[in-house]
Design an enzyme around this catalytic site. Structure first.
Site, PDB file in Angstrom:
ATOM      1  CB  SER A 138      -0.961  -0.055   1.190  1.00 39.18           C
ATOM      2  OG  SER A 138      -1.784   1.081   1.212  1.00 39.18           O
ATOM      3  CG  ASP A 186      -2.916  -0.500  -2.234  1.00 36.53           C
ATOM      4  OD1 ASP A 186      -2.838   0.668  -1.822  1.00 36.53           O
ATOM      5  OD2 ASP A 186      -3.526  -1.396  -1.617  1.00 36.53           O
ATOM      6  CG  ASP A 220      -6.313   1.041  -0.684  1.00 29.70           C
ATOM      7  OD1 ASP A 220      -5.414   1.895  -0.795  1.00 29.70           O
ATOM      8  OD2 ASP A 220      -6.364   0.225   0.250  1.00 29.70           O
ATOM      9  CG  ASP A 242      -2.735   4.096  -1.395  1.00 30.91           C
ATOM     10  OD1 ASP A 242      -3.529   4.101  -2.351  1.00 30.91           O
ATOM     11  OD2 ASP A 242      -2.765   3.238  -0.492  1.00 30.91           O
TER      12      ASP A 242
HETATM   13 MG    MG Z   1      -3.540   1.455   0.025  1.00 27.34          MG
END
Ligand code: MG
Length: 440
Positions: free
Chosen positions: A93, A237, A239, A235
């Protein structure tokens, strides 16, 4: 030692997190539930090393593996919900470059809960793997999961109106997995798109994967010089999404969540779910619409699971992670971008104007080292009077603000948060928090 933290298993590559660990954890997962498992990764350099080790572990236990390649975590979760029994996402992440991690996804697309993690961890430590005989070792296929995901988002927002506006958007995907989704989604919905850091690069050469205000000065400058309507950053990844307004100012994440909650509730009232650390702004906008806020412990899995249970209309965290139940029960960066454009299009307002409509609060936080977290929390809880919420640590409400004292689940520290209408009062509350934790 506990392997799973608040976001799956995370660690420094080849120190804490080795291919052997990835393989054995995946063998544990395959022992727990032999079935079809989707596996994907963010752009980190060790993604292939850990991904193929995890794949080997799954195949060894007879799982069928669908390799979805590099994709945002929510894209993989969206695919798992409809196409697999579980998922493994190789991602750390927003953590620094040297980290990576394994996040397990349940068959309904939500993150693994702590019960399932505990089962996998027990199998791992016992080493009691259910290896398949040679005929039944698994097969692997690959699939491009991104087009269906983009369609899924654009079907759930007012795409026609967004197209009519022809927004000018600058996107900093930070060399992360969002580079493969958000710029393309924006083009599809008629935006003029300028990308920064959209090359996939696990050295993250331009900025850390965490999209904090201080690392987004380049994006802010680009928004201003282009005269863009909006700046977007993710960020690693993707999400989470954060935004820069048309003047180049960072939009506070709590304000962002309040803008979205207000918009959603203006169409449909219902329960709003957010962690106890979120801003009072969420309560204010919910009350305007006669809606209730339900608090959860800190952690997106608690928000997602509570939303599902209560059939909530919207939820999210004050860090740019927003969950839209009509789409899926997880934080979704690209969906958040599409929703913000929908709000700007439908209201005919700039993002700074939308932010100005949200009440002003000041928040501050700090943390202290604390060896015996349990006893200090007991002392605080037994002495605190008035309105105290014990969902996660102790949140003490005052007439003009609140103080939250929360023991960390993974480190020997206690976090202290405070929010109030004025900066002076926030600092006073924070001082009170430090006094209360003095015995640490
Ligand atoms: Mg993330």
């Amino acid at each position: 030692m506990k392997l799973f933290g608040t976001n799956g298993v995370r660690g420094v590559v080849n120190q804490d997190l080795t291919p052997e660990l990835a393989m054995k954890l995946s063998m544990s997962l395959g022992t727990f539930m032999r079935g079809t498992v989707a596996i994907g990764q963010d752009t980190r350099i060790s993604g292939n090393m850990l991904g193929y080790a995890a794949t080997a572990g799954l195949l060894a236990t007879g799982c069928k593996v669908i390799n979805v390649g590099v994709a945002p975590t929510p894209t993989i979760q969206y695919f798992v919900r409809d196409n697999a029994d579980a998922g493994v996402v190789i991602t750390a992440s927003h953590n620094p470059r040297e980290y990576n991690g394994l996040k397990f996804i349940a068959g309904d697309g939500t993150e693994f809960g702590s019960d399932a993690e505990q089962v996998v961890e027990d199998i791992y430590y016992k080493g009691d793997f259910n290896l398949a005989n040679w005929r039944e070792t698994g097969e692997m296929s690959t699939v491009d999961i991104i087009p269906a995901y983009i369609d899924g988002i654009l079907n759930k927002v007012n795409s026609e109106m967004i197209k009519e506006r022809g927004f000018n958007v600058a996107v900093d995907t930070g060399c992360g997995a969002g580079s493969l989704v958000t710029p393309f989604m924006l083009s599809e919905v008629g935006c003029k798109v300028t990308t920064l850091n959209a090359q996939l690069d696990g050295t993250f050469p331009s900025r850390q994967p965490e999209p904090t205000e201080d690392v987004l000065t380049e994006l802010s400058g680009v928004v201003v010089s282009l005269g863009a309507d909006l700046g977007v950053a993710h960020d690693g990844d993707a999400d989470r999404s954060v935004f820069i307004d048309e003047k180049g100012n960072f939009v506070n994440e709590d304000v962002l969540l309040a803008i979205i909650v207000k918009h959603v509730l203006s169409k449909k009232t219902g329960v709003v779910v957010t962690p106890v650390s979120s801003s009072q702004r969420i309560v204010d906008v919910a009350e305007e619409s006669n809606s209730n806020v339900v608090w959860t412990p800190v952690g997106s899995i608690y928000v997602a699971r509570t939303m599902k249970k209560l059939n909530a209309v919207i939820g999210g965290e004050g860090n740019g992670g927003v969950i839209f139940p009509e789409h899926q029960y997880c934080r979704d960066g690209a969906m958040t971008v599409a929703k913000v454009l929908e709000i700007m299009a439908e209201k005919g307002k700039k993002i700074s104007e939308l932010a100005d409509e949200i009440p002003t609060y000041f928040m501050n936080k700090t943390k202290i080292k604390c060896a015996d977290r349990d006893s200090i929390m007991q002392t605080i809880l037994s002495s605190a009077s008035g309105n105290v919420d014990t969902t996660d640590g102790a949140k003490i409400w005052y007439d003009d603000g609140w103080l939250l004292i929360r023991p960390s689940g993974t480190e020997p520290i206690v976090r202290i948060f405070a929010e109030a209408r004025t900066e002076n009062r926030v600092n006073e509350l924070l001082e009170m928090g430090l006094k209360m934790t003095k015995g640490c």
